[in-house]
Write an enzyme that holds these catalytic residues in place. Structure first.
Site, short mmCIF file in Angstrom:
data_model
loop_
_atom_site.label_atom_id
_atom_site.label_comp_id
_atom_site.label_asym_id
_atom_site.label_seq_id
_atom_site.Cartn_x
_atom_site.Cartn_y
_atom_site.Cartn_z
N GLU A 148 0.86 -1.19 0.00
CA GLU A 148 0.00 0.00 0.00
C GLU A 148 0.89 1.23 0.00
O GLU A 148 2.03 1.16 0.44
CB GLU A 148 -0.85 0.05 1.28
CG GLU A 148 -1.85 -1.05 1.42
CD GLU A 148 -2.41 -1.14 2.84
OE1 GLU A 148 -2.16 -0.23 3.65
OE2 GLU A 148 -3.07 -2.14 3.14
N LYS B 9 2.45 4.46 1.50
CA LYS B 9 2.60 5.02 2.83
C LYS B 9 2.21 6.48 2.72
O LYS B 9 2.93 7.30 2.15
CB LYS B 9 4.05 4.89 3.31
CG LYS B 9 4.23 5.42 4.70
CD LYS B 9 5.63 5.11 5.22
CE LYS B 9 5.76 5.56 6.65
NZ LYS B 9 5.54 7.01 6.81
N ASP C 223 1.56 10.22 3.62
CA ASP C 223 2.30 11.13 4.50
C ASP C 223 1.37 12.25 4.96
O ASP C 223 1.31 13.32 4.38
CB ASP C 223 3.50 11.70 3.72
CG ASP C 223 4.52 12.32 4.65
OD1 ASP C 223 4.36 12.18 5.88
OD2 ASP C 223 5.46 12.95 4.15
N TYR D 223 -6.78 2.17 6.23
CA TYR D 223 -6.02 0.96 5.92
C TYR D 223 -5.99 -0.06 7.02
O TYR D 223 -5.42 -1.12 6.86
CB TYR D 223 -4.57 1.33 5.54
CG TYR D 223 -3.92 2.27 6.53
CD1 TYR D 223 -3.75 3.61 6.20
CD2 TYR D 223 -3.52 1.84 7.79
CE1 TYR D 223 -3.18 4.49 7.09
CE2 TYR D 223 -2.96 2.71 8.69
CZ TYR D 223 -2.79 4.04 8.34
OH TYR D 223 -2.25 4.91 9.24
N LYS E 104 10.97 3.43 2.45
CA LYS E 104 10.93 4.88 2.26
C LYS E 104 11.64 5.29 0.98
O LYS E 104 12.74 4.82 0.71
CB LYS E 104 11.63 5.56 3.45
CG LYS E 104 10.90 5.40 4.76
CD LYS E 104 10.09 6.64 5.06
CE LYS E 104 10.73 7.43 6.17
NZ LYS E 104 9.99 8.60 6.59
N CYS F 165 15.96 46.71 -15.90
CA CYS F 165 16.32 45.39 -16.42
C CYS F 165 17.79 45.11 -16.15
O CYS F 165 18.66 45.92 -16.47
CB CYS F 165 16.05 45.33 -17.92
SG CYS F 165 16.60 43.79 -18.66
N CYS G 251 19.49 45.07 -19.89
CA CYS G 251 19.56 46.20 -20.82
C CYS G 251 19.30 47.52 -20.12
O CYS G 251 19.27 48.56 -20.74
CB CYS G 251 18.58 46.00 -21.97
SG CYS G 251 16.87 46.11 -21.44
N CYS H 203 10.30 43.61 -18.76
CA CYS H 203 11.21 44.51 -19.46
C CYS H 203 10.58 44.79 -20.82
O CYS H 203 10.41 43.88 -21.63
CB CYS H 203 12.59 43.86 -19.65
SG CYS H 203 13.61 44.81 -20.79
N CYS I 119 16.80 43.78 -25.94
CA CYS I 119 17.17 43.16 -24.67
C CYS I 119 17.65 41.73 -24.98
O CYS I 119 16.87 40.89 -25.44
CB CYS I 119 15.96 43.16 -23.74
SG CYS I 119 16.29 42.42 -22.15
N1 LIG Z 1 11.10 16.81 10.06
C1 LIG Z 1 11.08 16.55 11.36
O1 LIG Z 1 11.53 17.35 12.18
C2 LIG Z 1 10.48 15.27 11.82
C3 LIG Z 1 10.32 15.03 13.19
C4 LIG Z 1 9.74 13.82 13.59
C5 LIG Z 1 9.34 12.89 12.64
N2 LIG Z 1 9.52 13.16 11.30
C6 LIG Z 1 9.11 12.20 10.24
O2 LIG Z 1 8.26 11.23 10.75
C7 LIG Z 1 8.85 9.94 10.66
C8 LIG Z 1 8.59 9.17 11.89
O3 LIG Z 1 7.23 9.26 12.18
P1 LIG Z 1 6.33 8.06 12.65
O4 LIG Z 1 6.91 7.41 13.81
O5 LIG Z 1 4.99 8.62 12.73
O6 LIG Z 1 6.46 7.02 11.55
P2 LIG Z 1 6.19 7.11 10.03
O7 LIG Z 1 5.37 8.29 9.70
O8 LIG Z 1 7.46 6.99 9.33
O9 LIG Z 1 5.35 5.75 9.81
C9 LIG Z 1 4.31 5.28 10.61
C10 LIG Z 1 3.01 5.83 10.25
O10 LIG Z 1 2.71 5.67 8.89
C11 LIG Z 1 1.32 5.80 8.76
N3 LIG Z 1 0.85 5.13 7.54
C12 LIG Z 1 0.66 5.75 6.35
N4 LIG Z 1 0.21 4.93 5.43
C13 LIG Z 1 0.09 3.71 6.01
C14 LIG Z 1 -0.35 2.45 5.54
N5 LIG Z 1 -0.73 2.25 4.27
N6 LIG Z 1 -0.36 1.43 6.41
C15 LIG Z 1 0.04 1.62 7.70
N7 LIG Z 1 0.46 2.80 8.19
C16 LIG Z 1 0.49 3.84 7.37
C17 LIG Z 1 0.73 5.29 10.02
O11 LIG Z 1 -0.06 6.29 10.54
C18 LIG Z 1 1.91 5.10 10.94
O12 LIG Z 1 1.67 5.66 12.19
C19 LIG Z 1 10.33 10.19 10.44
O13 LIG Z 1 10.92 9.18 9.70
C20 LIG Z 1 10.32 11.50 9.73
O14 LIG Z 1 10.13 11.24 8.35
C21 LIG Z 1 10.07 14.31 10.91
ZN LIG Z 2 15.81 44.15 -20.74
#
Ligand SMILES: NC(=O)c1ccc[n+]([C@@H]2O[C@H](COP(=O)([O-])OP(=O)(O)OC[C@H]3O[C@@H](n4cnc5c(N)ncnc54)[C@H](O)[C@@H]3O)[C@@H](O)[C@H]2O)c1
Ligand SMILES: [Zn+2]
Length: 666
Positions: free
Chosen positions: A119, A121, A123, A224, A311, A404, A407, A420, A426
């Site tokens: 599936e 993931k 975000d 999911y 990832k 500009c 020119c 411009c 130009c």
């Molecule tokens: N930029 C920052 O400062 C910062 C800080 C903390 C965390 N993060 C990010 O968050 C990540 C860690 O967060 P996390 O612990 O929540 O883990 P994660 O986001 O890497 O993965 C776990 C989550 O994925 C989700 N998910 C999405 N699609 C899914 C699917 N099809 N099936 C099952 N789960 C699914 C679920 O909610 C699960 O909790 C880090 O790797 C980083 O990328 C970034």
């Molecule tokens: Zn110009």
């Protein structure tokens, strides 16, 4: 520093980043940068064996905010173990197989061969929905996996979340709330407050007490997982089916595969396709399909052992904006381009990014010296999403240019862009116009590249396109890097370009707002160039896709005395335009919209597009309910899935090739 100190420092740093990310929904660094620190901590913990219970590697991130009611989940929620490489994935597979085999050695009810469901993931922000007696009772965030924040009112703004279902037993259903990228773009256009990224935009919307704001962001959600003891699913797929039947939004992409090779093939495909999606995905979750096996493998403190998230390379990074330079385009638009402190983007060094226009700079509060988030998708130049901190000290304002940079003509304010007005001398404008004229889809003058044009401008003082038709052997041979062969080839292709189809010429002369398709429409309607030059706005508007503005642009273009004179001279150089005859094209495909997906053997995409347009059809980049037909080659992906979902006609195999051959025969 000894390793123990280093561990403590990393923990402190990561906790701070977690707080900004999970609690404030306003991260300080990109995920890629975060993951690097996290991995470093994991490595040190493994090396030293010093693992504190409080380490971020040992718990699910995300504390609850005071302003929300606490919600205790009935079943725990988990994070996902991560694989960053195929090797990691292979290790996970080996481990899963070992666990299955050892279970089978000591049990009679043997577990089946491993099969996997893949599936996306998603975000976004995890939501956990509690249903009882067929009603949505509560919605909450994941929080630390044990306690989350109650966000029922916020989740109810998501239109696709069912308030009632048929199943009456107590269920917890997990999914991910997301802000579609198109919605993010729309929101940022319409609002003063700028959202930097779709993930934080979704999280920030749901963890907002003002549900009006939540509603404004038009979130969506994909589901999911179900945690329950009341239903007896045998496989992950059965569970997804159940969700679908109960009207939960489940993503059309989920795929059952059996082998490592099949997994890799899917990952390769998705890593490309995900760039066309309207939602953010940062990987693929690979889950063991059989639920009994899932139970046998169980969980660690932080994640299931029966699934792993692969990832993809990060697309976002942070870096410092060092300077802004202003470029001038073909139509005189003066656009800013950001010079960045070089940053390594999974192997590619990036040192420039686009900034669209001055409004964009102001809206995003970008200043010289700002720490900025940049995003690179596909191979396009990265864009600046926003700044880490609007009030960062030591930054300075980016000044809007008044003259500009090339020119020195005083600039004028257009609608969105600064312009411009010196289209005559130009240099970058001239260069870009000539480059456009010579380009493949315009007059197709092979060998007349940007570099060569620049050379002609500089060394031979060429300053309008018609002058290339006066070039002779003696002019060119004396130039740097020009030998007899190259000289003759260029002269030949210039000669050859004198005879072209009318639509190419219309496109080549660069009328504002007239792209290839409109040029073709104009050629079809007016048949020869003279008719078009003397057309009035009413006649132009008769063409379907031409509105008042474009019609006005066309009329003004031809009425401009300088342009008109230059066109007369150009035509006097012996250019012969193949006039469009009625039977040269058909309107068979009129009003039909096509989408092309996958690789189609023996055909280039551009050629198919050409064929369709010649016959009056349109080609679009994405499948929607306005699509009439999808042309499907090999290795087609999400576009095909979407077409099937929307019941759109698909041409593939023989049907596809017959169709294309017929068009070619026209
Ligand atoms: N930029 C920052 O400062 C910062 C800080 C903390 C965390 N993060 C990010 O968050 C990540 C860690 O967060 P996390 O612990 O929540 O883990 P994660 O986001 O890497 O993965 C776990 C989550 O994925 C989700 N998910 C999405 N699609 C899914 C699917 N099809 N099936 C099952 N789960 C699914 C679920 O909610 C699960 O909790 C880090 O790797 C980083 O990328 C970034
Ligand atoms: Zn110009």
């Amino acid at each position: 520093m000894d390793k123990k100190e280093e561990i403590n420092e990393l923990i402190e740093k990561i906790e701070e980043l977690n707080y900004h990310y999970y609690t404030l929904d306003a991260p300080l660094v990109s995920d890629g940068e975060y993951d690097k620190l996290y991995d470093k901590l994991k490595k040190l913990e493994k090396e030293t064996g010093i693992i504190s219970n409080n380490s971020p590697t040992q718990k699910v991130g995300g504390e609850v905010l005071e302003k929300f009611q606490k919600h205790f989940h009935i079943s725990r929620l988990y994070s996902q173990d991560k694989a960053q490489s195929y090797e990691d994935l292979n290790d996970w597979l080996d481990r899963a197989n070992r666990l299955r085999n050892s279970y089978n050695q000591s049990h009679d009810d043997m577990l089946p061969e491993l099969e996997f469901v893949l599936e996306y993931k998603f975000d976004g922000l995890t939501v956990n929905l509690t249903y009882e007696d067929g009603k949505l009772k509560k919605a909450s965030t994941r929080g630390n996996g044990i306690v989350g924040e109650e966000i029922s009112a916020q989740v109810k703004t998501i239109k696709s979340v069912p308030l009632e279902i048929r199943e009456k037993s107590l269920l917890e259903i997990q999914g991910e709330a997301l802000m579609p990228l198109s919605e993010l773009e729309r929101y940022n256009k319409e609002n003063e407050f700028q959202l930097k990224n779709a993930r934080n935009a979704a999280a920030g919307a749901l963890r907002n007490l003002d549900t009006k704001e939540t509603r404004k962001r038009n979130l969506t959600a994909y589901f999911y997982n179900i945690s329950t003891n009341n239903l007896d699913f045998k496989t992950e797929e059965e569970m997804l089916d159940f969700l679908k039947k109960e009207n939960f939004n489940i993503h059309p992409y989920h795929k059952l595969v059996k082998t490592y090779d099949e997994i890799i093939a899917e990952l390769e495909k998705i890593s490309e396709e995900r760039k066309d999606l309207d939602i953010l995905t940062d990987g693929v979750v690979i889950k063991i399909n059989d639920i009994r096996t899932q139970e046998a493998l169980g969980y660690t403190n932080k994640f299931p052992r029966w699934s792993i998230a692969f990832k993809f390379e990060a697309e976002e990074y942070t870096t410092t904006l060092l300077d802004v330079v202003w470029n001038v385009g073909r139509t005189g638009k003066v656009t800013p381009s950001a010079i960045l402190e070089p940053v390594d983007f999974s192997g590619v060094t990036v040192s420039r990014a686009t900034l669209n226009n001055y409004d964009d700079i102001e809206r995003k509060h970008v200043k010289i010296g700002s720490k900025v988030f940049i995003r690179r998708s596909n191979d396009v130049i990265p864009e600046i999403l926003g700044v880490v901190d609007q009030n960062q000290p030591g930054t300075s304002k980016i000044e809007k240019p008044s003259h500009c940079p090339y020119c020195n003509t005083e600039l004028i304010e257009g609608n969105v862009h600064i312009i411009c007005p010196n289209s005559i001398s130009c240099t970058p404008q001239l260069l870009a116009r000539m480059e456009h004229y010579a380009s493949r889809n315009a007059m197709d003058i092979e060998g007349l590249s940007e570099k060569t044009i620049a050379q002609l401008m500089e060394e031979l003082n060429i300053d309008d396109i018609y002058e290339i038709y006066d070039l002779d052997y003696d002019d060119l041979i004396k130039l740097d890097r020009f030998g007899p062969k190259k000289t003759q080839n260029l002269l030949d292709s210039i000669q050859e370009s004198k005879r072209r189809d009318l639509n190419r010429f219309i496109y080549a002369i660069g009328i504002p707002n007239v792209g290839e398709r409109t040029a073709r429409d104009l050629a079809n309607k007016f048949k020869n160039f003279d008719n078009l030059r003397h057309a009035n706005a009413d006649q132009l508007i008769e063409i379907d896709d031409i509105g008042e503005i474009t019609a006005e642009n066309i009329v003004e273009f031809f009425e401009d005395e300088k342009i008109s004179n230059a066109l007369d001279i150009l035509l006097s150089k012996g250019i012969i335009l193949n006039e469009v005859e009625d039977d040269n094209s058909s309107n068979e495909l009129e009003n039909k919209t096509f989408v092309i997906t996958g690789t189609i053997e023996n055909y280039k995409r551009d050629d198919i597009k050409d064929l369709i347009e010649k016959n009056g059809g349109k080609v679009s980049g994405s499948v929607s309910k306005n699509t009439d037909i999808v042309l499907c080659g090999q290795n087609a992906g999400s576009k095909l899935t979407k077409a099937r979902e929307l019941n759109i006609e698909v041409y593939e195999d023989d049907k596809l090739f017959n169709f294309l051959e017929q068009l070619e025969g026209k």
